[in-house]
Design a protein around this motif. Sequence first.
Motif, PDB file in Angstrom:
ATOM      1  N   GLY A  12       0.680  -0.908   0.325  1.00 25.84           N
ATOM      2  CA  GLY A  12       0.032   0.350   0.124  1.00 25.84           C
ATOM      3  C   GLY A  12       0.853   1.202  -0.354  1.00 25.84           C
ATOM      4  O   GLY A  12       0.474   2.082   0.188  1.00 25.84           O
ATOM      5  N   ALA A  13       2.254   1.010  -0.185  1.00 30.33           N
ATOM      6  CA  ALA A  13       3.476   2.516  -0.253  1.00 30.33           C
ATOM      7  C   ALA A  13       2.650   3.196  -2.085  1.00 30.33           C
ATOM      8  O   ALA A  13       2.136   1.813  -2.715  1.00 30.33           O
ATOM      9  N   LEU A  14       2.939   4.884  -1.838  1.00 29.98           N
ATOM     10  CA  LEU A  14       2.583   4.816  -2.743  1.00 29.98           C
ATOM     11  C   LEU A  14       4.166   5.543  -3.730  1.00 29.98           C
ATOM     12  O   LEU A  14       5.176   5.864  -3.003  1.00 29.98           O
ATOM     13  N   HIS A  15       4.396   5.103  -5.407  1.00 25.99           N
ATOM     14  CA  HIS A  15       5.409   5.240  -5.837  1.00 25.99           C
ATOM     15  C   HIS A  15       5.138   6.188  -7.175  1.00 25.99           C
ATOM     16  O   HIS A  15       4.575   5.935  -7.716  1.00 25.99           O
ATOM     17  N   ALA A  49       2.405   1.913   4.211  1.00 26.77           N
ATOM     18  CA  ALA A  49       0.746   2.273   3.780  1.00 26.77           C
ATOM     19  C   ALA A  49       0.215   3.056   3.720  1.00 26.77           C
ATOM     20  O   ALA A  49       0.564   4.489   4.706  1.00 26.77           O
ATOM     21  N   GLY A  50       0.311   3.931   2.792  1.00 29.55           N
ATOM     22  CA  GLY A  50      -0.364   4.859   2.490  1.00 29.55           C
ATOM     23  C   GLY A  50       0.739   6.101   2.313  1.00 29.55           C
ATOM     24  O   GLY A  50       0.471   7.862   2.515  1.00 29.55           O
ATOM     25  N   GLN A  51       1.897   5.999   2.914  1.00 29.95           N
ATOM     26  CA  GLN A  51       3.119   6.795   2.546  1.00 29.95           C
ATOM     27  C   GLN A  51       3.685   6.508   1.294  1.00 29.95           C
ATOM     28  O   GLN A  51       3.113   5.918   0.378  1.00 29.95           O
ATOM     29  N   GLY A  52       4.803   7.715   0.969  1.00 31.72           N
ATOM     30  CA  GLY A  52       5.499   7.396  -0.535  1.00 31.72           C
ATOM     31  C   GLY A  52       5.288   8.634  -1.174  1.00 31.72           C
ATOM     32  O   GLY A  52       4.758  10.034  -0.641  1.00 31.72           O
ATOM     33  N   THR A  53       4.794   8.329  -2.582  1.00 33.61           N
ATOM     34  CA  THR A  53       5.420   9.532  -3.873  1.00 33.61           C
ATOM     35  C   THR A  53       4.168   9.388  -5.006  1.00 33.61           C
ATOM     36  O   THR A  53       3.773   8.695  -4.970  1.00 33.61           O
ATOM     37  N   GLN A  54       3.584  11.093  -4.317  1.00 34.03           N
ATOM     38  CA  GLN A  54       2.701  11.122  -5.466  1.00 34.03           C
ATOM     39  C   GLN A  54       3.062  12.332  -6.910  1.00 34.03           C
ATOM     40  O   GLN A  54       2.723  13.692  -6.410  1.00 34.03           O
ATOM     41  N   TYR A  79       4.784  13.672  -1.016  1.00 36.41           N
ATOM     42  CA  TYR A  79       5.436  12.335  -0.627  1.00 36.41           C
ATOM     43  C   TYR A  79       5.034  12.985   0.607  1.00 36.41           C
ATOM     44  O   TYR A  79       5.028  13.794   1.561  1.00 36.41           O
ATOM     45  N   PHE A  80       4.864  11.678   1.062  1.00 35.39           N
ATOM     46  CA  PHE A  80       4.202  12.000   2.862  1.00 35.39           C
ATOM     47  C   PHE A  80       5.425  11.097   3.391  1.00 35.39           C
ATOM     48  O   PHE A  80       6.077   9.784   2.764  1.00 35.39           O
ATOM     49  N   ASP A  81       6.152  11.411   4.488  1.00 36.62           N
ATOM     50  CA  ASP A  81       6.925  10.776   4.783  1.00 36.62           C
ATOM     51  C   ASP A  81       7.009  10.225   5.853  1.00 36.62           C
ATOM     52  O   ASP A  81       5.449   9.622   6.398  1.00 36.62           O
ATOM     53  N   ALA A  82       7.501   9.828   6.266  1.00 36.17           N
ATOM     54  CA  ALA A  82       7.434   8.488   7.652  1.00 36.17           C
ATOM     55  C   ALA A  82       6.650   9.055   9.035  1.00 36.17           C
ATOM     56  O   ALA A  82       6.205   8.197   9.569  1.00 36.17           O
ATOM     57  N   THR A  83       6.373  10.167   8.768  1.00 32.14           N
ATOM     58  CA  THR A  83       5.202  10.677  10.421  1.00 32.14           C
ATOM     59  C   THR A  83       3.668  10.832   9.170  1.00 32.14           C
ATOM     60  O   THR A  83       3.509  11.700   9.745  1.00 32.14           O
TER      61      THR A  83
END
Length: 398
Positions: A184-187, A209-214, A228-232
């Motif tokens: 569920g991570a984004l790339h 899941a839900g984190q990563g690059t959009q 992008y969403f970081d680890a927080t």
Amino acid sequence: MSRFPARCGFTGMKPFYFTKRRLQLVPAAIILIALAISTSISAQTITTFDAPGAGTGPFQGTYALDINASGTIIGFSRDANNVRHGFTRSRTSTFTMFDAPGAGTAPGQGTRAYSVNPSGTITGFFTDSVNVAHGYVRSSQGVIIVFDAPGAGTGPGQGTFPYNSPQLINPNGAITGFYTDSVGALHGFVRDDNGVITTFDAPGAGTAAGQGTQSFAISPNGEITGFYFDATFATHGFLRDKKGVITTFDIPGGGTGPFEGTYGGGFTPNGTILGVLIDADFVNHGFLLDKHGAVTILDAPDAGTGFNQGTLPWDINTNGATTGWYVDNANVNHGFVRDKHGAIVEFDVPGAANMGAWGSIAPNGAVTGFFFDADNVVHGFVREAHGDTLGLSQFSEQ
């Protein structure tokens, strides 16, 4: 995933256009002057429309999402069974409905069209019968090619998403978007005009899941912006140049909590980036970031200042005019147009109980989007301004 209604590895961190330390806010006095140039709604034509077969129940109907220089509008409908179908609407109001091969026919499935380039090529995604997403590109002749990013997950809710932006495809036919993997991570990805797909991740992007690059927009030259969403789950903007070098950026004033921060969202030909800043109070503000690092904050005059209120620009045209929506203090959405000089016009479609969370603007200033009526049925619209107001003219006057 992004708070918005559903936003090749890099070779190093070197400056491209700007670096974090060079971001400079435009002086407040200049911003206040720009915000004061708010023009009342003058001569305009707003035309509403419904795609053939669109449903008439709550949240069913016609979602108009992009408009190109020839006046072609694209989007998707949601029918009485809550299945999506892509459409094009010509300048002469002729509709063509289409479904990608393999699109599912159950509620929540089907074909979504998000972005059209000047030649009429469309991209978006479809959900198949097991709820996996796949990207597609449709030529102006109606030929549809399906594609999947390498590494895309194959479970429900996973897959390949050219999604939620009017700038997903450039004039050359290159497409950007994101994919979700098996956790569920984004790339991010870019598909060139020959069909070759390159995947990438912004430095610092989270991997849960839900984190990563959009990826959210691609320029005529192949630069890509997004967030992008970081680890927080804090949000940061990025710019990927055509060589694959990624630079991250944070606009001053952005919050640092989950889903707060900087969302890159669009381009002008000179490299200016459009986006949304969410502050520490979770209020939305538009921004323009030029290639020298100067930042201009955009707030509609009647935008609210409470939680999840504010201004959300969604598209910028080749002349620097911007459109989107704002949420007022009563949590009602309204449309706006801002010209390159900072003059803002706010507008509502007659009969709208609430404007949709979207907006796309053609080079001549015509705006398309959607709205909800009193029964929450969705309808498309196109707004064309007359005369010299904001420098926007009708297609017939070009």
